[in-house]
Design a protein around this motif. Sequence first.
Motif, PDB file in Angstrom:
ATOM      1  N   PHE A  60       0.844  -1.191   0.000  1.00  0.00           N
ATOM      2  CA  PHE A  60       0.000   0.000   0.000  1.00  0.00           C
ATOM      3  C   PHE A  60       0.886   1.249   0.000  1.00  0.00           C
ATOM      4  CE2 PHE A  60      -3.993  -2.101   1.326  1.00  0.00           C
ATOM      5  CZ  PHE A  60      -3.504  -3.298   1.801  1.00  0.00           C
ATOM      6  N   LEU A  82      -2.817   7.165  15.913  1.00  0.00           N
ATOM      7  CA  LEU A  82      -3.692   7.057  14.752  1.00  0.00           C
ATOM      8  C   LEU A  82      -4.606   5.863  14.879  1.00  0.00           C
ATOM      9  CD1 LEU A  82      -0.953   7.674  12.037  1.00  0.00           C
ATOM     10  CD2 LEU A  82      -2.838   9.213  12.536  1.00  0.00           C
ATOM     11  N   SER A 117     -11.099  -0.889   8.647  1.00  0.00           N
ATOM     12  CA  SER A 117     -11.241  -1.521   7.343  1.00  0.00           C
ATOM     13  C   SER A 117     -12.450  -2.442   7.373  1.00  0.00           C
ATOM     14  CB  SER A 117      -9.969  -2.286   6.959  1.00  0.00           C
ATOM     15  OG  SER A 117      -9.805  -3.432   7.768  1.00  0.00           O
ATOM     16  N   GLN A 153     -11.886  -8.959   6.088  1.00  0.00           N
ATOM     17  CA  GLN A 153     -10.847  -9.784   5.509  1.00  0.00           C
ATOM     18  C   GLN A 153     -10.602  -9.443   4.050  1.00  0.00           C
ATOM     19  OE1 GLN A 153     -11.347 -13.927   6.121  1.00  0.00           O
ATOM     20  NE2 GLN A 153     -11.358 -13.788   8.342  1.00  0.00           N
ATOM     21  N   GLY A 154      -9.407  -9.787   3.608  1.00  0.00           N
ATOM     22  CA  GLY A 154      -9.060  -9.488   2.226  1.00  0.00           C
ATOM     23  C   GLY A 154      -7.804  -8.670   2.199  1.00  0.00           C
ATOM     24  N   ARG A 155      -6.818  -9.169   1.483  1.00  0.00           N
ATOM     25  CA  ARG A 155      -5.524  -8.494   1.454  1.00  0.00           C
ATOM     26  C   ARG A 155      -5.616  -7.116   0.832  1.00  0.00           C
ATOM     27  NH1 ARG A 155      -4.454 -13.579  -0.112  1.00  0.00           N
ATOM     28  NH2 ARG A 155      -4.596 -12.980  -2.305  1.00  0.00           N
ATOM     29  N   ASN A 156      -6.610  -6.911  -0.031  1.00  0.00           N
ATOM     30  CA  ASN A 156      -6.646  -5.652  -0.762  1.00  0.00           C
ATOM     31  C   ASN A 156      -7.464  -4.576  -0.069  1.00  0.00           C
ATOM     32  OD1 ASN A 156      -9.081  -6.900  -1.082  1.00  0.00           O
ATOM     33  ND2 ASN A 156      -9.373  -6.236  -3.195  1.00  0.00           N
ATOM     34  N   GLN A 157      -7.938  -4.844   1.131  1.00  0.00           N
ATOM     35  CA  GLN A 157      -8.751  -3.852   1.820  1.00  0.00           C
ATOM     36  C   GLN A 157      -7.860  -2.812   2.467  1.00  0.00           C
ATOM     37  OE1 GLN A 157     -11.884  -3.586   1.642  1.00  0.00           O
ATOM     38  NE2 GLN A 157     -12.523  -5.567   0.843  1.00  0.00           N
ATOM     39  N   PRO A 158      -7.902  -1.554   1.991  1.00  0.00           N
ATOM     40  CA  PRO A 158      -7.067  -0.539   2.626  1.00  0.00           C
ATOM     41  C   PRO A 158      -7.610  -0.166   3.985  1.00  0.00           C
ATOM     42  CG  PRO A 158      -8.459   0.474   0.987  1.00  0.00           C
ATOM     43  CD  PRO A 158      -8.713  -1.003   0.882  1.00  0.00           C
ATOM     44  N   GLN A 159      -6.735   0.260   4.832  1.00  0.00           N
ATOM     45  CA  GLN A 159      -7.147   0.811   6.110  1.00  0.00           C
ATOM     46  C   GLN A 159      -7.357   2.313   5.933  1.00  0.00           C
ATOM     47  OE1 GLN A 159      -4.404  -0.450   9.180  1.00  0.00           O
ATOM     48  NE2 GLN A 159      -4.467  -2.577   8.450  1.00  0.00           N
ATOM     49  N   HIS A 160      -8.467   2.796   6.456  1.00  0.00           N
ATOM     50  CA  HIS A 160      -8.794   4.213   6.362  1.00  0.00           C
ATOM     51  C   HIS A 160      -8.501   4.855   7.711  1.00  0.00           C
ATOM     52  CE1 HIS A 160     -10.841   3.733   2.470  1.00  0.00           C
ATOM     53  NE2 HIS A 160     -11.113   2.539   2.930  1.00  0.00           N
ATOM     54  N   PHE A 161      -7.691   5.897   7.676  1.00  0.00           N
ATOM     55  CA  PHE A 161      -7.195   6.489   8.907  1.00  0.00           C
ATOM     56  C   PHE A 161      -7.981   7.725   9.312  1.00  0.00           C
ATOM     57  CE2 PHE A 161      -3.164   4.383   9.990  1.00  0.00           C
ATOM     58  CZ  PHE A 161      -3.002   3.565   8.901  1.00  0.00           C
ATOM     59  N   GLY A 162      -8.024   7.941  10.625  1.00  0.00           N
ATOM     60  CA  GLY A 162      -8.523   9.198  11.155  1.00  0.00           C
ATOM     61  C   GLY A 162      -7.425  10.243  11.149  1.00  0.00           C
ATOM     62  N   PHE A 209      -5.081   6.945   1.746  1.00  0.00           N
ATOM     63  CA  PHE A 209      -4.762   5.772   0.933  1.00  0.00           C
ATOM     64  C   PHE A 209      -4.698   6.166  -0.539  1.00  0.00           C
ATOM     65  CE2 PHE A 209      -4.659   1.690  -0.842  1.00  0.00           C
ATOM     66  CZ  PHE A 209      -5.665   1.581  -1.793  1.00  0.00           C
ATOM     67  N   TYR A 221      -7.964  -0.487  14.073  1.00  0.00           N
ATOM     68  CA  TYR A 221      -6.538  -0.563  14.364  1.00  0.00           C
ATOM     69  C   TYR A 221      -6.078   0.700  15.099  1.00  0.00           C
ATOM     70  CZ  TYR A 221      -7.157  -3.512  10.205  1.00  0.00           C
ATOM     71  OH  TYR A 221      -7.608  -4.432   9.301  1.00  0.00           O
ATOM     72  N   TYR A 252       0.493   5.349   1.056  1.00  0.00           N
ATOM     73  CA  TYR A 252      -0.312   6.370   1.695  1.00  0.00           C
ATOM     74  C   TYR A 252       0.387   7.714   1.569  1.00  0.00           C
ATOM     75  CZ  TYR A 252      -3.365   2.980   4.065  1.00  0.00           C
ATOM     76  OH  TYR A 252      -4.286   1.994   4.344  1.00  0.00           O
ATOM     77  N   ARG A 292       1.224  -5.512   4.095  1.00  0.00           N
ATOM     78  CA  ARG A 292       0.443  -6.434   4.903  1.00  0.00           C
ATOM     79  C   ARG A 292       0.837  -7.832   4.462  1.00  0.00           C
ATOM     80  NH1 ARG A 292      -6.143  -7.311   5.027  1.00  0.00           N
ATOM     81  NH2 ARG A 292      -6.084  -9.321   6.059  1.00  0.00           N
ATOM     82  N   ARG A 326     -13.186  -4.031  11.362  1.00  0.00           N
ATOM     83  CA  ARG A 326     -11.810  -4.062  11.883  1.00  0.00           C
ATOM     84  C   ARG A 326     -11.365  -2.648  12.252  1.00  0.00           C
ATOM     85  NH1 ARG A 326      -8.101  -8.656   8.970  1.00  0.00           N
ATOM     86  NH2 ARG A 326      -9.435 -10.406   9.543  1.00  0.00           N
ATOM     87  N   GLY A 347      -6.182 -13.208   6.076  1.00  0.00           N
ATOM     88  CA  GLY A 347      -7.019 -13.638   7.182  1.00  0.00           C
ATOM     89  C   GLY A 347      -6.832 -12.761   8.392  1.00  0.00           C
ATOM     90  N   TYR A 353      -2.998   0.253  -4.133  1.00  0.00           N
ATOM     91  CA  TYR A 353      -2.712  -1.083  -3.582  1.00  0.00           C
ATOM     92  C   TYR A 353      -2.195  -2.001  -4.683  1.00  0.00           C
ATOM     93  CZ  TYR A 353      -3.718  -5.896  -2.299  1.00  0.00           C
ATOM     94  OH  TYR A 353      -3.607  -7.244  -2.085  1.00  0.00           O
ATOM     95  N   MET A 393      -3.686  10.397   7.084  1.00  0.00           N
ATOM     96  CA  MET A 393      -3.104   9.393   6.187  1.00  0.00           C
ATOM     97  C   MET A 393      -4.141   9.079   5.114  1.00  0.00           C
ATOM     98  SD  MET A 393      -0.064   8.367   7.295  1.00  0.00           S
ATOM     99  CE  MET A 393       0.199   6.663   6.850  1.00  0.00           C
TER     100      MET A 393
END
Lengths: 116, 115
Positions: free
Chosen positions: A35, B91, B95, B98-107, A47, B33, A37, A95, B31, A99, A50, A45
């Motif tokens: 990724f 921070l 997200s 599951q799924g490798r392509n799911q970006p995490q969205h940050f505050g 995105f 983080y 950012y 990442r 999810r 899972g 990917y 941050m």
Amino acid sequence: AQKITQTQPGMFVQEKEAVTLDCTYDTSDPSYGLFWYKQPSSGEMIFLIYQGSYDQQNATEGRYSLNFQKARKSANLVISASQLGDSAMYFCAMREGGGANSKLTFGKGITLSVRP
Amino acid sequence: DTGVSQDPRHKITKRGQNVTFRCDPISEHNRLYWYRQTLGQGPEFLTYFQNEAQLEKSRLLSDRFSAERPKGSFSTLEIQRTEQGDSAMYLCASSPGQGRNQPQHFGDGTRLSIL
């Protein structure tokens, strides 16, 4: 060994030109995601793009594209037609696996300054 | 479409005090983080939740740190007996799952300064 390496010093680019930000990574897991950012001075941050380890084609997202060279373990971000608003810190992150393994490991970042 | 919300944006406190931060994730994201970012560095993972379950904690998360996510909605991060080294940006990200392509969205983060 560092998992994500971003070693470029501060980068400068002229407005409307393209720029490449380097990222190398280290993992033994065959399944991983990369990724990018953007973090402006305001701190959030954002995105950008990917790339999955099994993806056959390089990712693109508007003016952003990823030069993914799996054998070299590099995932460089290319920004085309730079704009003044692109001035920010840029972080590469990985990442590993899938899972339940969900955390991102970030590099130290690269500062990009766009000159008018 | 509301993003990830963190409160407060800034916190200044004296060494030894306790502080608590709140994070409200994007509503459909299960999810959540927490990361810590010090000056000139990239974010470092602290912990994450899937719904209300805390699935992983970093070694960075000493026993002075505790995080909760009651009912799988908002989360709180508490630091007890703060130390100078706790000064950082905290921070929160979320997200969909599951799924490798799911970006995490940050505050926007909570900036903590310890006097």
